[in-house]
Write an enzyme that holds these catalytic residues in place. Structure first.
Site, short mmCIF file in Angstrom:
data_model
loop_
_atom_site.label_atom_id
_atom_site.label_comp_id
_atom_site.label_asym_id
_atom_site.label_seq_id
_atom_site.Cartn_x
_atom_site.Cartn_y
_atom_site.Cartn_z
N ASP A 1 80.92 -23.75 58.14
CA ASP A 1 79.86 -23.34 59.07
C ASP A 1 80.30 -22.09 59.81
OD1 ASP A 1 77.54 -23.30 60.55
OD2 ASP A 1 78.26 -24.74 62.04
N GLU B 1 74.27 -19.55 54.26
CA GLU B 1 73.07 -18.77 54.55
C GLU B 1 71.88 -19.70 54.69
OE1 GLU B 1 71.31 -14.44 53.21
OE2 GLU B 1 72.38 -15.66 51.73
N HIS C 1 74.50 -17.79 58.20
CA HIS C 1 74.55 -16.35 58.00
C HIS C 1 73.17 -15.76 58.29
CE1 HIS C 1 75.87 -12.58 56.03
NE2 HIS C 1 74.65 -12.56 55.51
#
Length: 864
Positions: free
Chosen positions: A719, A728, A671
């Site tokens: 993922d 993240e 992310h």
């Protein structure tokens, strides 16, 4: 199907497109005019910058270049009825004249545009069917299908056809692709280190394993050990150990039956690249500086962000939230925290502290090598300035932390503002230099203030040999912050202040007080700080200083204890023993978990509750183990560190390396607003060495909730760029990765032993006795082939000798332990050159010369 569902479907059937005659038992079509067979565009709509027409039976639009966000160009249809609990299939075909990634959403048609489906579809000039299945979470009689097609740096033509949305689908079931059931560290193993793996199987009897070289030739064999059901994954597993095989090479695999592992390497330098790449992550995260493609790689070059250059409002003159303050701060620089572009003092504090600790370990730990972190060795633009590169990187964040301090003359002067970030959340992707959101300072907090105090004190001692003025600035900010925190010990960040950035609230700061007092005491020797350490309710309680589930930004006392245990200071012998016992007690627990868990990781949270950022918790536990190994030389601690890295790099229930660029099956869609290849083909994946947060069984984002519901704790990871709670990246997660990578790379450089190999140094120690005292001269020679800068020579007296005067070196003594560091002018020792220093001292009874010395942690040859 209930009455409501029937009514909704009948209503939808009334608007089925003409000519779309479906079989009587097919679910009704929700999309109107999805095949464009009559040449009409109604009821489709689009944003003004990309008008659409029907061309050869397809809806086509020219999408302009240079839009910033996916939603800056949209084609959509509204008034779609959805029923809570009903599963739907959306399908379509599309082409794009250049390769692009679009975002396909089924969502609310008004703010907050909550999505029922959000997928990222890669398009080329070849039409292929695309299909997505989702289950609606809420009733909505006017939902919206939105193809978000903006954000590309290239203009292109988009064409859509055969668009369909039908209910009655089978509920979607996400099944992760875990690859081979033979799980290994996909990067590799040290020749003299432990080599273990895990095999997922229904079998309950031992199985034969075979280690094969790159040519497929069997080089070792053995049998697995049945382990039963792993509670974190629900998998029945067996383990295997091939530690006795020590031959270096690439392309090894382990085969069990007809299953073969991912390939891996056995080599002494197998972790050298991970060491440097995990630290290079921080240069890529820098704010307020253009990222140089010749340093970071061409794909990662970008303009400076948040420098008061339109459209940025910038970080050079940042105001407070309304009602918080009436001044502005120049708080440019620092590191972006994570996938967002906020900057947080409490996250920055632990991150920069662990980087500085990784460097400081090279000055205190036997066998630690500082050369890999030295000037010119890492990916930073400050090459050739005579300062270790890792400290150059730390300085970028330290400057920001000090810039966040409340100015003199203001209410709460000396405290630190908790954070700085956008007024509102921005979407993905978002280039920092294109961010037009106002930037705001948020209120000061005691936690942030103590982070500044701790990191500033650590900065002061480490930068002293290189930049006295900067070291003085760090210490002044640190002591001012400590005084302010004592005056305001309970100013907490608002847990609801989470618009535009994370709240990072913390209502217990006893740990931050402990950490800050420890660092200030080590740096200054001031007894005031010693008493603050000793009086802390945490002191002496290993489980309070070292939480079972791992230390973190919200639990930082461990940072202070680790430095007290390893960095020379003025604790008495008994006091030092207490601190070191806390470290080894905690490490004993983590080492036992590593032995007991079937995947070998030193992490067994209560109730198998894997938290947000669980990978960083695994690695922070490994940091404690590494320090215990440095203190004791015991192999059990070292092996548990290596096993933690095995887990991170593929020996885990998902067969997933959680570090970009390392391992055959590595995470690469973390992310991020900057590294968003999954959303925009023009953007890169995260740089090599970027750690993903890892399994989080609370499922704290919509993507995790839609795809991972019901997952076993260690399987709760995907993922996907939208899964911010599992995938993240963050500065405080990469920091322990860098520390551990440095530790294991040092193990490799020492042949995997306990750090007792001789370094490139020679010591001549000459002492002249006189009544009641002595005068000593020490000569330290660099016998290596590279310059050493800086140096630190350490030794211990075997008797009661006390140093009183010293010259040509900064010498500190704690009990019998002595550390000598360079003066301002003799920090660098060229190959073959020597540096000399001396001291006077007092003694009682018979005295003897020390015989064991270490330079920067490596044992030296002693000349008598």
């Amino acid at each position: 199907m209930g009455t409501l569902a029937v009514a909704g479907l009948v209503g939808a059937a009334l608007v089925a497109p003409a000519g779309a005659a479906a079989a009587a038992d097919d679910p009704p079509e929700q999309i109107v005019n999805g095949d464009f067979s009559d040449g009409s565009t109604a009821p489709w709509w689009w944003t003004e910058n990309n008008p659409a027409t029907v061309v050869d039976g397809r809806l086509c639009a020219d999408i302009p270049e240079g839009t910033a966000n996916p939603w800056d160009a949209i084609i959509g249809q509204s008034d779609l009825p959805l029923i809570a609990g009903e599963s739907y299939t959306l399908s379509y075909t599309a082409t794009a004249s250049v390769p692009v990634t679009i975002t396909t959403n089924v969502q609310m048609a008004v703010d907050p545009y909550t999505t029922e489906l959000s997928e990222h579809d890669q398009l080329t000039d070849t039409a292929v069917p695309i299909s997505h299945t989702f289950t609606a979470k809420a009733d909505n009689d006017a939902a919206q299908l939105a193809f978000q097609v903006g954000g590309s740096s290239h203009a292109f033509t988009l064409c859509l056809d055969d668009i369909s949305l039908r209910g009655g689908a089978e509920p979607p079931v996400y099944t992760p692709d875990t690859g081979s059931p033979v799980r290994v560290n996909q990067v590799g193993y040290l020749p003299a280190g432990p080599k273990d793996g895990t095999f997922v199987t229904d079998a309950t009897d031992p199985q034969t394993w075979t280690l094969n070289d790159a040519a497929g030739t069997a080089v070792a064999t053995g049998t697995t050990e049945p382990g039963g059901t792993d509670p974190t994954s629900g998998q029945n597993v067996q383990t295997f150990d091939f530690s006795s095989y020590t031959t270096a090479g690439d392309g090894y695999t382990v085969t069990i039956g007809d299953q073969t592992s991912e390939p891996f390497t056995i080599a002494a330098d197998v972790y050298a690249a991970l060491r440097t790449d995990s630290l290079a992550y921080y240069y890529d995260q820098r704010s307020g500086i253009a990222i140089d493609g010749s340093i970071a790689g061409a794909a990662y070059a970008r303009p400076a962000g948040h420098l008061n250059v339109a459209p940025n409002t910038g970080d050079n003159d940042v105001p407070c939230q309304p009602g918080v303050c009436d001044y502005t701060l120049d708080a440019a620089g620092g590191w972006y925290d994570a996938g967002d572009q906020g900057k947080y003092v409490v996250n920055g504090g632990i991150s920069v502290a662990e980087l500085m600790n990784a460097y400081e370990r090279t000055l205190t730990a036997q066998g630690a090598g500082g050369a890999a972190l030295g000037d010119g060795r890492l990916k930073v633009p400050e090459h050739g300035n005579g300062v270790p590169d890792i400290l150059d990187e730390a300085r970028w964040e330290l400057n920001f932390l000090m810039e966040m301090q409340v100015p003199d003359g203001q209410p709460l002067a000396g405290m630190a503002h908790h954070k700085l970030h956008d007024e509102a959340w921005t979407g993905l992707p978002q280039a920092p230099d294109k961010d037009s959101q106002p930037r705001l300072l948020h209120p000061p907090s005691t936690a942030a203030t103590l982070n500044l105090a701790a990191a500033g004190a650590q900065c002061a001692r480490l930068f002293r040999p290189y930049d006295t003025a900067f070291a003085d600035r760090c210490l002044t900010a640190s002591q001012k912050a400590w005084t302010a925190a004592e005056a305001h010990p309970a100013v907490y960040a608002d847990p609801n202040d989470a618009t535009g950035g994370g709240a990072y609230s913390d209502s217990n700061v006893t740990d931050e007080f402990y950490w800050a007092a420890a660092e200030l005491f080590i740096t200054t020797g001031d007894d005031t700080y010693r008493q603050a350490v000793l009086a802390s309710p945490l002191h002496g309680h290993s489980d309070a200083v070292f939480p079972h589930d791992g230390f973190s930004w919200g639990s930082t006392a461990a940072l202070g204890a680790l430095d007290l245990a390893t960095v020379p200071n003025k604790l008495t012998g008994d006091q030092l023993a207490t601190v070191r016992a806390m470290v080894t007690d905690a490490a004993d627990g983590y080492a036992q978990e590593s032995q007991d868990t079937l995947y070998g990781l030193p992490y067994a949270p209560s109730g198998d509750h894997y938290v947000w950022g669980s990978n960083s918790q695994v690695l922070n536990n490994a940091v404690v183990l590494g320090v215990a190994g440095d203190l004791t030389g015991e192999a059990k601690y070292r092996d548990a560190v290596v096993h933690a890295l095995d887990y991170i790099l593929g020996r885990n229930p998902l067969n997933q390396s959680y570090v970009t660029g390392f391992g055959e099956r590595n995470s690469h869609n973390q992310h991020s607003r900057i590294w968003a290849h999954q959303l925009n083909a023009d953007l890169p994946n995260p740089p090599a060495g970027t750690l993903a947060g890892g399994p989080d069984n609370q499922l704290e984002d919509p993507t995790a909730q839609s795809k991972l519901t019901g997952c076993a704790p260690a399987m709760c990871y995907i993922d996907d760029i939208e899964s911010y709670s599992t995938n993240e990246s963050a500065i405080n997660w990469n920091a322990p990765l860098a520390w551990v990578a440095s530790y294991v790379d040092d193990l490799g450089s020492n042949g995997g032993d306990d750090g007792g190999s001789k370094g490139a140094c020679q010591v001549t120690y000459t002492s002249y006795r006189w009544s009641g005292g002595f005068t000593t001269q020490v000569t330290l020679k660099n016998t290596g082939t590279a310059a050493v800068s800086p140096w630190e020579l350490a030794w211990s007296f075997a008797d009661n000798q006390k140093i009183t005067d010293r010259w040509q070196a900064e010498i500190t003594q704690s009990g019998q332990n002595v550390s000598a560091k360079p003066a301002a002018w003799n920090a660098s020792v060229a190959p073959g050159a020597s540096v000399m220093f001396g001291f006077n001292g007092t003694s009682t009874g018979q005295v003897g010369n020390p015989t064991t010395f270490t330079m920067n942690g490596a044992a030296c040859e002693t000349v008598t």
